[in-house]
Design a protein around this motif. Structure first.
Motif, PDB file in Angstrom:
ATOM      1  N   PHE A  45       0.839  -1.194   0.000  1.00  0.00           N
ATOM      2  CA  PHE A  45       0.000   0.000   0.000  1.00  0.00           C
ATOM      3  C   PHE A  45       0.876   1.247   0.000  1.00  0.00           C
ATOM      4  N   GLY A  46       1.803   1.320  -0.911  1.00  0.00           N
ATOM      5  CA  GLY A  46       2.689   2.468  -1.041  1.00  0.00           C
ATOM      6  C   GLY A  46       3.152   2.629  -2.468  1.00  0.00           C
ATOM      7  N   LEU A  47       3.511   3.857  -2.809  1.00  0.00           N
ATOM      8  CA  LEU A  47       3.991   4.183  -4.148  1.00  0.00           C
ATOM      9  C   LEU A  47       5.441   4.644  -4.018  1.00  0.00           C
ATOM     10  N   PRO A  48       6.402   3.825  -4.466  1.00  0.00           N
ATOM     11  CA  PRO A  48       7.811   4.148  -4.269  1.00  0.00           C
ATOM     12  C   PRO A  48       8.395   4.974  -5.410  1.00  0.00           C
ATOM     13  N   ALA A  49       9.350   5.803  -5.051  1.00  0.00           N
ATOM     14  CA  ALA A  49      10.138   6.562  -6.032  1.00  0.00           C
ATOM     15  C   ALA A  49      11.583   6.503  -5.605  1.00  0.00           C
TER      16      ALA A  49
END
Length: 227
Positions: A45-49
Motif C-alpha cells: 500500500f505504497g507508491l515508491p520513487a
C-alpha cells in the motif's frame, strides 16, 4: 509564521485525523485477492520513487493542509535526495480528509488515483514532482482552489509524465485501491514503530518516526536524508 513554526504547533501529526477504523487485513490489494486493481510498481500500500539506501515513508492525504505545509518545508530536500540516488520515497496515500472537509469533488481520491496511475505507467521517478503539484493545488473549502480533471491532467504533464493518463484521470481505475490503502492503514501500527495511524502527515525515515511537532523537525529530516 514560518512553515517550521506552523508544523511545530503540536497539532501537526493529528492535524487531519479521524476516528481509527478497525485494523485491516495485511493482504495486499490485487484483482484476485481483493477485487481491486492495484497499480503496477506499487510497494504493497505504497507508491515508491527512487532506489536510494535511506527509506523515507510518508503517510499523507492530498487534502490535508498540514501535509501541504510539510511538503512545502521538506519536499525539495526529499526530492533532491531521491533524484541523487540517496533515498527511496514511499508515499502511502489516504483519502479521508475530503469528506471531513465537505469537499464534494473528492480531491483526496482523485489526486491519489493520479499518483497511482503514474506508478502504473512505470514513471515512479515523476511521483515526487507530481505529489508537490497536487499538494500545492489542493481543493479549498472557500472555493479559491478547485482543480478540475483538466487541471489534474495539466499537473501530470507539468510533472514531466510522458504517458497519456487522460483515461485514468477520467475513469479513476485506482480509486478503490486508494480507499483500500486508507482503510488498511487507519488504526494500524506502522511496522517497527509504536506509531498508530490516526491521522496525517506521518513521516518515517529509516524506521524512525519524525516528531513533526519538534521545533527542529526540519533539521532532523535534513540530517536523516543527508546532503
Amino acid at each position: 509564521m514560518t512553515v517550521t513554526a506552523m508544523l511545530a504547533t503540536g497539532a501537526a501529526l493529528a492535524g487531519c485525523s479521524t476516528t481509527p477504523a478497525p485494523q485491516a487485513s495485511d493482504t495486499s490489494p490485487s484483482v484476485s485477492a481483493a477485487g481491486l486493481i492495484s497499480p503496477q510498481n506499487a510497494d504493497d500500500f505504497g507508491l515508491p520513487a527512487g532506489d536510494g539506501a535511506v527509506r523515507i515513508e510518508l503517510w499523507t492525504d492530498l487534502s490535508c493542509p498540514y501535509c501541504q505545509k510539510l511538503e512545502a518545508a521538506t519536499g525539495d530536500m526529499i526530492s533532491d535526495a531521491v533524484a541523487a540516488g540517496r533515498a527511496t520515497l514511499v508515499i502511502h496515500p489516504m483519502n479521508f480528509v475530503s469528506a471531513k472537509h465537505g469537499d464534494q469533488t473528492d480531491w483526496s481520491t482523485r489526486a491519489a488515483n493520479a499518483l497511482a496511475a503514474v506508478s502504473d505507467a512505470g514513471e515512479n521517478d515523476r511521483l515526487p514532482a507530481l505529489y508537490a503539484l497536487l499538494q500545492e493545488h489542493q481543493t479549498l473549502a472557500d472555493g479559491s482552489s478547485h482543480p478540475s480533471d483538466d487541471d489534474l491532467r495539466g499537473f501530470i504533464r507539468e510533472a514531466g509524465v510522458t504517458a497519456d493518463l487522460t483515461n485514468a484521470v477520467t475513469t479513476r481505475p485506482f480509486a478503490g485501491w486508494v480507499s483500500a490503502s486508507n482503510d488498511h492503514w487507519m488504526g494500524s501500527t506502522i511496522a517497527g514503530t509504536s506509531q498508530v495511524v490516526q491521522g496525517v502527515p506521518i513521516l518515517v525515515i529509516d524506521g524512525r518516526v519524525v516528531d513533526l511537532s519538534a521545533t527542529d523537525a526540519i533539521d532532523q529530516v535534513r540530517a536523516a536524508i543527508g546532503g
